[in-house]
Design an enzyme around this catalytic site. Structure first.
Site, PDB file in Angstrom:
ATOM      1  N   LYS A 106       0.865  -1.182   0.000  1.00 12.94           N
ATOM      2  CA  LYS A 106       0.000   0.000   0.000  1.00 12.94           C
ATOM      3  C   LYS A 106       0.899   1.229   0.000  1.00 12.94           C
ATOM      4  CE  LYS A 106      -3.069   2.839   2.678  1.00 12.94           C
ATOM      5  NZ  LYS A 106      -3.397   3.256   4.054  1.00 12.94           N
ATOM      6  N   GLY A 167      -7.567   9.684  10.528  1.00 11.54           N
ATOM      7  CA  GLY A 167      -7.748   9.811  11.968  1.00 11.54           C
ATOM      8  C   GLY A 167      -8.810  10.788  12.427  1.00 11.54           C
ATOM      9  N   ALA A 193      -9.282   5.939   4.942  1.00 11.42           N
ATOM     10  CA  ALA A 193      -9.146   7.100   5.821  1.00 11.42           C
ATOM     11  C   ALA A 193     -10.464   7.859   5.977  1.00 11.42           C
ATOM     12  CB  ALA A 193      -8.060   8.054   5.329  1.00 11.42           C
ATOM     13  N   GLY A 194     -10.694   8.319   7.189  1.00  9.95           N
ATOM     14  CA  GLY A 194     -11.846   9.156   7.491  1.00  9.95           C
ATOM     15  C   GLY A 194     -13.033   8.442   8.095  1.00  9.95           C
ATOM     16  N   ASN A 215      -8.490   1.968  10.394  1.00 10.07           N
ATOM     17  CA  ASN A 215      -7.699   1.665  11.580  1.00 10.07           C
ATOM     18  C   ASN A 215      -8.237   2.428  12.785  1.00 10.07           C
ATOM     19  OD1 ASN A 215      -4.098   1.710  12.373  1.00 10.07           O
ATOM     20  ND2 ASN A 215      -5.815   0.933  13.495  1.00 10.07           N
ATOM     21  N   SER A 216      -8.180   3.765  12.712  1.00 11.29           N
ATOM     22  CA  SER A 216      -8.553   4.595  13.855  1.00 11.29           C
ATOM     23  C   SER A 216      -9.979   4.337  14.328  1.00 11.29           C
ATOM     24  CB  SER A 216      -8.397   6.078  13.510  1.00 11.29           C
ATOM     25  OG  SER A 216      -7.064   6.380  13.180  1.00 11.29           O
TER      26      SER A 216
END
Length: 276
Positions: A106, A167, A193-194, A215-216
């Protein structure tokens, strides 16, 4: 003409995956929570920041691969923390060496530490080099449809436009750009993301994304293991809703129950009351 959508398998680099949820391995309290959350998510692909996580480059230190063995999970090394093409390419080469010739990576090249927005110019440079060197490149990019198209034409096997800044948990901030990318896509499109909660993941899948990486949203939840399971169901629900096709939106109401017999019943009731 039928608008019925047919389900297609989720394939990356020639391998078919059942789960359309990809998860990161950072930000958890410890290795055990990482392991439990990823198990609960049902994910088959886990992404690892090579510059921040030990996958063999630091002998004697805890190795993530001890709890996430490559014979069970597809390890997706990423270039998080890289701010130019040279760093990113070097990191991918290191990952391939550590993982015995593993070509799936990635690519992410960041612009600055404040926004963690992708530097698309450096991303394009790095992607060109990596594709020529035989890497299977999944690439984190902006939600610019033109850049996404160029990366796909260059040979990247998947494009991963951000939904929001890394994040932030803001969800899909620009669904219209994402729709354009999806309409033009010749390779899998994954939201990256987001995502902040399960409904964000569902919306991404309802729009037609092949998968979602996060992830976050899991690691920063009050109960990460429970959130991981919620995300597993959210991805499935969103995919099914996409395939089923939502009802058309209308401005005015439309009764869901049949009206046949309703007026007749009311007239009969009125007549009976009058006779009394």
């Amino acid at each position: 003409m039928s608008n019925v959508r047919s389900d297609k398998p989720f394939v990356l680099a020639g391998r078919t995956y059942q789960s359309r949820l990809l998860v990161g391995t950072g930000k958890y309290r410890d290795m055990e929570e990482t392991r439990l959350a990823i198990e609960a998510s049902g994910a088959e692909i886990v992404t690892v920041a090579v510059r921040r996580t030990n996958i063999g480059q630091n002998p004697g230190e805890p190795n993530l691969l001890d709890i996430l063995p490559p014979d069970r999970y597809t390890i997706l090394p990423n270039t998080a923390g890289c701010y130019d093409a040279v760093e990113a390419v070097r990191t991918c080469r290191l990952a391939r060496e550590l993982l015995d010739g593993h070509n799936l990576v990635k690519l992410e090249v960041l612009a600055d530490q404040k926004t963690l927005f992708p530097n698309v110019l450096e991303t394009l440079k790095a992607a060109e080099v990596l594709v020529k060197e035989g890497f299977d490149v999944m690439v984190y990019t902006s939600d610019d449809p033109i850049i996404a198209r160029q990366l796909a034409e260059m040979g990247c096997i998947a494009v991963m436009p951000l939904a929001g800044l890394i994040g932030t948990g803001l969800g899909i901030c620009n669904p219209y750009n994402l729709q354009i990318i999806l309409e033009e896509a010749k390779v899998p499109v994954l939201v990256d993301a987001g995502v902040g909660t399960a409904s964000d993941a569902t919306i991404a899948m309802e729009l037609g994304c092949e998968a979602v990486l996060m992830n976050s949203a899991i690691a920063h939840a009050q109960q990460p293991v429970m959130m991981a399971e919620a995300m597993k169901h959210a991805i499935v629900a969103g995919r099914l809703a996409y395939l089923a096709g939502r009802m058309p939106k209308k401005l005015y109401a439309s009764a869901s129950s049949p009206l046949d017999g309703l007026i007749k019943y009311c007239l009969l009731y009125t007549s009976d009351a009058a006779d009394e």
